[in-house]
Design an enzyme around this catalytic site. Structure first.
Site, PDB file in Angstrom:
ATOM      1  N   GLU A 196     -25.777 -53.987 -40.510  1.00 36.72           N
ATOM      2  CA  GLU A 196     -24.738 -53.989 -39.475  1.00 36.72           C
ATOM      3  C   GLU A 196     -23.867 -55.235 -39.573  1.00 36.72           C
ATOM      4  O   GLU A 196     -24.142 -56.170 -40.336  1.00 36.72           O
ATOM      5  CB  GLU A 196     -25.392 -53.867 -38.092  1.00 36.72           C
ATOM      6  CG  GLU A 196     -26.148 -52.552 -37.957  1.00 36.72           C
ATOM      7  CD  GLU A 196     -26.668 -52.275 -36.557  1.00 36.72           C
ATOM      8  OE1 GLU A 196     -26.758 -53.206 -35.734  1.00 36.72           O
ATOM      9  OE2 GLU A 196     -27.002 -51.098 -36.306  1.00 36.72           O
ATOM     10  N   CYS A 241     -24.307 -47.851 -43.670  1.00 40.17           N
ATOM     11  CA  CYS A 241     -25.491 -47.003 -43.441  1.00 40.17           C
ATOM     12  C   CYS A 241     -26.486 -47.130 -44.604  1.00 40.17           C
ATOM     13  O   CYS A 241     -26.107 -47.444 -45.742  1.00 40.17           O
ATOM     14  CB  CYS A 241     -25.087 -45.542 -43.335  1.00 40.17           C
ATOM     15  SG  CYS A 241     -24.214 -45.110 -41.831  1.00 40.17           S
ATOM     16  N   GLU A 274     -28.048 -44.791 -46.276  1.00 43.20           N
ATOM     17  CA  GLU A 274     -27.839 -43.838 -47.375  1.00 43.20           C
ATOM     18  C   GLU A 274     -26.775 -44.346 -48.338  1.00 43.20           C
ATOM     19  O   GLU A 274     -26.921 -44.274 -49.564  1.00 43.20           O
ATOM     20  CB  GLU A 274     -27.394 -42.468 -46.833  1.00 43.20           C
ATOM     21  CG  GLU A 274     -28.375 -41.816 -45.881  1.00 43.20           C
ATOM     22  CD  GLU A 274     -28.131 -42.169 -44.421  1.00 43.20           C
ATOM     23  OE1 GLU A 274     -27.838 -43.345 -44.119  1.00 43.20           O
ATOM     24  OE2 GLU A 274     -28.246 -41.280 -43.578  1.00 43.20           O
TER      25      GLU A 274
HETATM   26  N1  THU Z   1     -27.057 -45.257 -39.572  1.00 45.38           N
HETATM   27  C1  THU Z   1     -27.501 -45.104 -40.841  1.00 45.38           C
HETATM   28  O1  THU Z   1     -27.959 -46.052 -41.482  1.00 45.38           O
HETATM   29  N2  THU Z   1     -27.397 -43.867 -41.403  1.00 45.38           N
HETATM   30  C2  THU Z   1     -26.864 -42.774 -40.798  1.00 45.38           C
HETATM   31  O2  THU Z   1     -26.735 -41.725 -41.407  1.00 45.38           O
HETATM   32  C3  THU Z   1     -26.472 -42.861 -39.403  1.00 45.38           C
HETATM   33  C4  THU Z   1     -26.512 -44.204 -38.773  1.00 45.38           C
HETATM   34  C5  THU Z   1     -27.144 -46.598 -38.946  1.00 45.38           C
HETATM   35  C6  THU Z   1     -25.818 -47.249 -38.719  1.00 45.38           C
HETATM   36  C7  THU Z   1     -26.119 -48.193 -37.578  1.00 45.38           C
HETATM   37  O3  THU Z   1     -26.577 -49.427 -38.099  1.00 45.38           O
HETATM   38  C8  THU Z   1     -27.269 -47.527 -36.835  1.00 45.38           C
HETATM   39  O4  THU Z   1     -27.760 -46.507 -37.692  1.00 45.38           O
HETATM   40  C9  THU Z   1     -26.874 -46.928 -35.498  1.00 45.38           C
HETATM   41  O5  THU Z   1     -25.792 -46.099 -35.630  1.00 45.38           O
END
Ligand code: THU
Length: 133
Positions: free
Chosen positions: A47, A56, A58
């Site tokens: 983040e 994210c 992925e």
């Molecule tokens: N997030 C992911 O890492 N992958 C996803 O497919 C959806 C959301 C993360 C982004 C953020 O740091 C946290 O989850 C909350 O949205």
């Protein structure tokens, strides 16, 4: 992809989720990619104080795989895990990223601890965007 393979890949995703940098949402995610040669690459979410810049899990895993010289043709599956929720499906942006590499990639999410749900990216994002050349 049998159930045991899927659960093993989810276990890798679980381990890397513990490295997530998620001070804002506190929502940790891990992703693990399986290749044809049985190797794997992992990524977690990272983040940022400027929230929209968050990466994210992925996309982090896919970027790492490409950076390490992996071929998109060799990607078999990606498992996604979050300790914060059951069935952590990839967001829309990550679906588009996965679909970039192949429509046949299997997407694995954990269901109730001991069960793996397996989809193809085509199930999750039919009619994905691509450039006609
Ligand atoms: N997030 C992911 O890492 N992958 C996803 O497919 C959806 C959301 C993360 C982004 C953020 O740091 C946290 O989850 C909350 O949205």
């Amino acid at each position: 992809m049998d159930k045991n393979q899927a659960l093993t890949l989810l276990e890798h995703a679980k381990q890397v989720a513990s490295n997530a940098y998620a001070p804002y949402s506190k929502f940790k995610v891990g992703a693990s990619i399986l290749f044809k040669d049985n190797s794997t690459v992992q990524g977690c979410n990272v983040e940022n104080a400027s929230y929209g810049l968050t990466l994210c899990a992925e996309r982090n895993a896919l970027s790492t795989a490409i950076s390490f010289g992996k071929n998109k043709e060799d990607i078999l599956a990606i498992a996604i895990y979050s300790p914060n929720t059951n069935k952590c499906f990839p967001c829309g942006a990550c679906r588009q990223w996965i679909a970039e590499f192949s429509q046949d990639i299997q997407v694995i999410v954990e269901n109730n601890g001991d069960n793996a749900l397996i989809y193809t990216i085509n199930d999750l994002l039919p009619y994905f965007f691509y450039l006609d050349k």
